[in-house]
Design a protein around this motif. Structure first.
Motif, PDB file in Angstrom:
ATOM      1  N   LEU A 182       9.772   3.163  23.486  1.00 29.30           N
ATOM      2  CA  LEU A 182       9.707   1.834  22.867  1.00 29.30           C
ATOM      3  C   LEU A 182       8.869   0.949  23.767  1.00 29.30           C
ATOM      4  O   LEU A 182       9.210   0.754  24.950  1.00 29.30           O
ATOM      5  CB  LEU A 182      11.106   1.215  22.733  1.00 29.30           C
ATOM      6  CG  LEU A 182      11.909   1.502  21.458  1.00 29.30           C
ATOM      7  CD1 LEU A 182      12.408   2.942  21.479  1.00 29.30           C
ATOM      8  CD2 LEU A 182      13.078   0.544  21.363  1.00 29.30           C
ATOM      9  N   ASP A 183       7.766   0.464  23.240  1.00 27.07           N
ATOM     10  CA  ASP A 183       6.909  -0.422  24.018  1.00 27.07           C
ATOM     11  C   ASP A 183       6.552   0.222  25.364  1.00 27.07           C
ATOM     12  O   ASP A 183       6.490  -0.441  26.391  1.00 27.07           O
ATOM     13  CB  ASP A 183       7.617  -1.766  24.232  1.00 27.07           C
ATOM     14  CG  ASP A 183       6.639  -2.915  24.498  1.00 27.07           C
ATOM     15  OD1 ASP A 183       5.480  -2.820  24.037  1.00 27.07           O
ATOM     16  OD2 ASP A 183       7.026  -3.878  25.169  1.00 27.07           O
ATOM     17  N   GLY A 184       6.366   1.558  25.331  1.00 31.69           N
ATOM     18  CA  GLY A 184       5.987   2.290  26.530  1.00 31.69           C
ATOM     19  C   GLY A 184       7.132   2.656  27.454  1.00 31.69           C
ATOM     20  O   GLY A 184       6.895   3.191  28.543  1.00 31.69           O
ATOM     21  N   VAL A 185       8.381   2.410  27.037  1.00 33.98           N
ATOM     22  CA  VAL A 185       9.554   2.678  27.872  1.00 33.98           C
ATOM     23  C   VAL A 185      10.395   3.775  27.226  1.00 33.98           C
ATOM     24  O   VAL A 185      10.709   3.698  26.032  1.00 33.98           O
ATOM     25  CB  VAL A 185      10.404   1.405  28.061  1.00 33.98           C
ATOM     26  CG1 VAL A 185      11.632   1.699  28.911  1.00 33.98           C
ATOM     27  CG2 VAL A 185       9.569   0.286  28.680  1.00 33.98           C
ATOM     28  N   ARG A 186      10.766   4.789  28.006  1.00 27.56           N
ATOM     29  CA  ARG A 186      11.602   5.871  27.481  1.00 27.56           C
ATOM     30  C   ARG A 186      13.033   5.377  27.321  1.00 27.56           C
ATOM     31  O   ARG A 186      13.662   4.903  28.267  1.00 27.56           O
ATOM     32  CB  ARG A 186      11.574   7.068  28.430  1.00 27.56           C
ATOM     33  CG  ARG A 186      12.080   8.368  27.804  1.00 27.56           C
ATOM     34  CD  ARG A 186      11.122   8.835  26.723  1.00 27.56           C
ATOM     35  NE  ARG A 186      11.481  10.168  26.198  1.00 27.56           N
ATOM     36  CZ  ARG A 186      10.904  10.701  25.134  1.00 27.56           C
ATOM     37  NH1 ARG A 186       9.964  10.029  24.482  1.00 27.56           N
ATOM     38  NH2 ARG A 186      11.241  11.906  24.711  1.00 27.56           N
ATOM     39  N   CYS A 187      13.579   5.494  26.105  1.00 32.78           N
ATOM     40  CA  CYS A 187      14.909   4.958  25.778  1.00 32.78           C
ATOM     41  C   CYS A 187      15.716   5.997  25.009  1.00 32.78           C
ATOM     42  O   CYS A 187      15.160   6.923  24.421  1.00 32.78           O
ATOM     43  CB  CYS A 187      14.785   3.697  24.908  1.00 32.78           C
ATOM     44  SG  CYS A 187      13.881   2.332  25.657  1.00 32.78           S
ATOM     45  N   THR A 188      17.035   5.819  24.989  1.00 31.99           N
ATOM     46  CA  THR A 188      17.877   6.536  24.032  1.00 31.99           C
ATOM     47  C   THR A 188      18.031   5.634  22.810  1.00 31.99           C
ATOM     48  O   THR A 188      18.208   4.419  22.942  1.00 31.99           O
ATOM     49  CB  THR A 188      19.262   6.841  24.616  1.00 31.99           C
ATOM     50  OG1 THR A 188      19.876   5.627  25.042  1.00 31.99           O
ATOM     51  CG2 THR A 188      19.171   7.796  25.794  1.00 31.99           C
ATOM     52  N   VAL A 189      17.948   6.229  21.637  1.00 33.04           N
ATOM     53  CA  VAL A 189      18.067   5.471  20.395  1.00 33.04           C
ATOM     54  C   VAL A 189      19.036   6.192  19.477  1.00 33.04           C
ATOM     55  O   VAL A 189      18.852   7.369  19.179  1.00 33.04           O
ATOM     56  CB  VAL A 189      16.700   5.322  19.691  1.00 33.04           C
ATOM     57  CG1 VAL A 189      16.849   4.487  18.413  1.00 33.04           C
ATOM     58  CG2 VAL A 189      15.665   4.703  20.621  1.00 33.04           C
ATOM     59  N   GLU A 207      15.525  -2.285  34.399  1.00 32.91           N
ATOM     60  CA  GLU A 207      14.346  -3.077  34.784  1.00 32.91           C
ATOM     61  C   GLU A 207      13.425  -3.374  33.606  1.00 32.91           C
ATOM     62  O   GLU A 207      12.557  -4.244  33.689  1.00 32.91           O
ATOM     63  CB  GLU A 207      13.566  -2.366  35.894  1.00 32.91           C
ATOM     64  CG  GLU A 207      12.951  -1.042  35.512  1.00 32.91           C
ATOM     65  CD  GLU A 207      13.861   0.151  35.776  1.00 32.91           C
ATOM     66  OE1 GLU A 207      13.325   1.264  35.961  1.00 32.91           O
ATOM     67  OE2 GLU A 207      15.100  -0.028  35.798  1.00 32.91           O
ATOM     68  N   HIS A 208      13.628  -2.662  32.483  1.00 35.82           N
ATOM     69  CA  HIS A 208      12.795  -2.898  31.296  1.00 35.82           C
ATOM     70  C   HIS A 208      13.567  -3.571  30.163  1.00 35.82           C
ATOM     71  O   HIS A 208      13.021  -3.766  29.075  1.00 35.82           O
ATOM     72  CB  HIS A 208      12.217  -1.574  30.796  1.00 35.82           C
ATOM     73  CG  HIS A 208      11.257  -0.929  31.739  1.00 35.82           C
ATOM     74  ND1 HIS A 208      10.017  -1.456  32.024  1.00 35.82           N
ATOM     75  CD2 HIS A 208      11.382   0.196  32.491  1.00 35.82           C
ATOM     76  CE1 HIS A 208       9.391  -0.675  32.886  1.00 35.82           C
ATOM     77  NE2 HIS A 208      10.198   0.324  33.203  1.00 35.82           N
ATOM     78  N   ALA A 209      14.827  -3.930  30.404  1.00 37.75           N
ATOM     79  CA  ALA A 209      15.667  -4.470  29.336  1.00 37.75           C
ATOM     80  C   ALA A 209      15.090  -5.762  28.757  1.00 37.75           C
ATOM     81  O   ALA A 209      15.031  -5.947  27.537  1.00 37.75           O
ATOM     82  CB  ALA A 209      17.084  -4.706  29.846  1.00 37.75           C
ATOM     83  N   GLU A 210      14.671  -6.665  29.636  1.00 39.33           N
ATOM     84  CA  GLU A 210      14.155  -7.938  29.142  1.00 39.33           C
ATOM     85  C   GLU A 210      12.844  -7.738  28.384  1.00 39.33           C
ATOM     86  O   GLU A 210      12.605  -8.402  27.359  1.00 39.33           O
ATOM     87  CB  GLU A 210      13.957  -8.913  30.308  1.00 39.33           C
ATOM     88  CG  GLU A 210      13.606 -10.317  29.840  1.00 39.33           C
ATOM     89  CD  GLU A 210      13.640 -11.350  30.967  1.00 39.33           C
ATOM     90  OE1 GLU A 210      12.750 -12.222  30.976  1.00 39.33           O
ATOM     91  OE2 GLU A 210      14.547 -11.275  31.826  1.00 39.33           O
TER      92      GLU A 210
END
Length: 377
Positions: A182-189, A207-210
């Protein structure tokens, strides 16, 4: 605000957005934003709302054997849910039980392919982790994902909003679970949430939450939503809040959560029992429980709140239950509640009487949920 409170990675953003902060489960959390509870609630039902649920516990569980099924079977000794049969990239609702069949906590478990992603309630996360470690530490490895935030994007527009950042999201079914950028950030969805609406829960490196939150809020379809609307949304949708509607004295059968125990874990199933309180829970499944969780609708505009005692008669002579959650439901424009009622008084349409400020107010037993679910099937 107490110095002992913890803060989520989005605390500064909440303050910037004008949130009214309150203590909740040991964290400083947004109760509501300037739009107000009513507007936040209705916006989520018709569009999309963004919730900070970073106070929840996130766990990564693997099998010491290296075989994921071994971790699932280990957890089944604490959780009366079919985890061994949970397919890859699928999620399931469940609960930890005690020896009396009571619910220690309710939780979500997702099969991420080679590890299990477990989300537990904030107030229980330390106890849950300690229980799993003590009971199963020789079979599983538990990693507490303390450096992760968790966001919930909920509402009928959530799919369109998230697909702009994560095209794979549009193809997910209800209770699917993936890892994606998401927006270049690896996330669990996961395609899940606790509002009764379609939506997603997104695990993000702290660190990428905001960054992710701002990217979602930049969409005009999204408003930030606080705890107040989260509570009224889940209540209208007939969803339990641990500590209110579920606790260690409440069994899954009493809580009307029998649907969450799959056939394989029930009496006569291939892996029946084997978890704390199994004999009690299976007996209640077979014979019925003495009390049941039901929906409740009060007459007039005043809600009956949690803790309100319920009686079979207008004179308050025969107590038959108690309200566990109650509020005004903005979507139905009326008070909504749920609670536990003796089974002989739990039939739909039964009139009971709530003790409210020295009076006995009529309330009717109603079906749950109060609003149709919007999940993507």
């Amino acid at each position: 605000m107490s110095d002992s409170l913890l803060f989520t990675p989005l605390n500064d953003l909440h303050l910037e957005l004008g949130a009214r902060m309150v203590p909740f489960a040991g964290y400083s959390m947004p109760l509501q934003y300037p739009a107000g509870l009513m507007a936040e609630h209705l916006h989520t039902r018709r569009s999309a709302g963004l919730f900070d649920v970073s106070h929840m516990g996130q766990l990564r569980i693997t099998a010491r054997s290296g075989v994921l099924e071994d971790a699932a079977l280990a957890l089944e000794s604490l959780i009366p849910v079919d985890l061994a049969g949970l397919g890859a990239n699928r999620q399931r609702y469940g609960f930890l039980t005690n020896e009396k069949g009571g619910i220690r906590d309710d939780l979500m478990v997702a099969n991420m392919g080679d590890w299990l992603f477990v989300v537990v309630n904030a107030s229980c996360k330390a106890a849950d982790t300690a229980l799993m470690q003590e009971a199963l530490g020789d079979r599983i490895a538990i990693e507490t994902l303390a450096d992760r935030a968790l966001l919930a994007l909920q509402g009928p527009e959530a799919v369109h909003v998230l697909a702009d950042l994560c095209p794979e999201a549009a193809e997910m079914r209800f209770m699917d679970a993936i890892e994606a950028d998401l927006d270049g950030v690896r996330c669990t969805v996961t395609r899940s949430g606790y509002t009764g609406e379609d939506g997603y829960e997104i695990g993000i490196p702290a660190e990428h939450a905001e960054q992710i939150a701002r990217a979602l809020l930049a969409d005009e379809r999204v408003l930030p939503i606080g705890l107040g609307a989260r509570d009224s949304l889940r209540l209208e949708s007939g969803l339990c809040l641990y500590g209110n509607d579920l606790d260690e004295t409440t069994t899954p059968v009493e809580a009307s959560l029998g649907w969450a125990m799959q056939k394989s874990r029930r009496e006569g199933g291939s892996r029946a029992g084997g978890y704390p309180g199994a004999d009690i829970i299976m007996a209640q499944t077979r014979e019925g429980a003495s009390r049941l969780r039901v929906g409740l609708a009060a007459e007039g505009r005043a809600p009956v709140r949690g803790g309100t005692e319920l009686f079979a008669d207008a004179e308050g002579a025969e107590k038959v239950g108690v309200v566990t959650s109650g509020a005004f439901g903005p979507s139905v424009n009326a008070p909504v509640a749920m609670g536990y009622v003796a089974k002989d008084h739990a039939a739909l349409g039964t009139t009971l009487y709530g003790a409210l400020r020295g009076k006995f107010v009529p309330v009717q037993v109603r079906a749950l949920p109060f609003v149709p679910p919007g999940f993507k099937r």
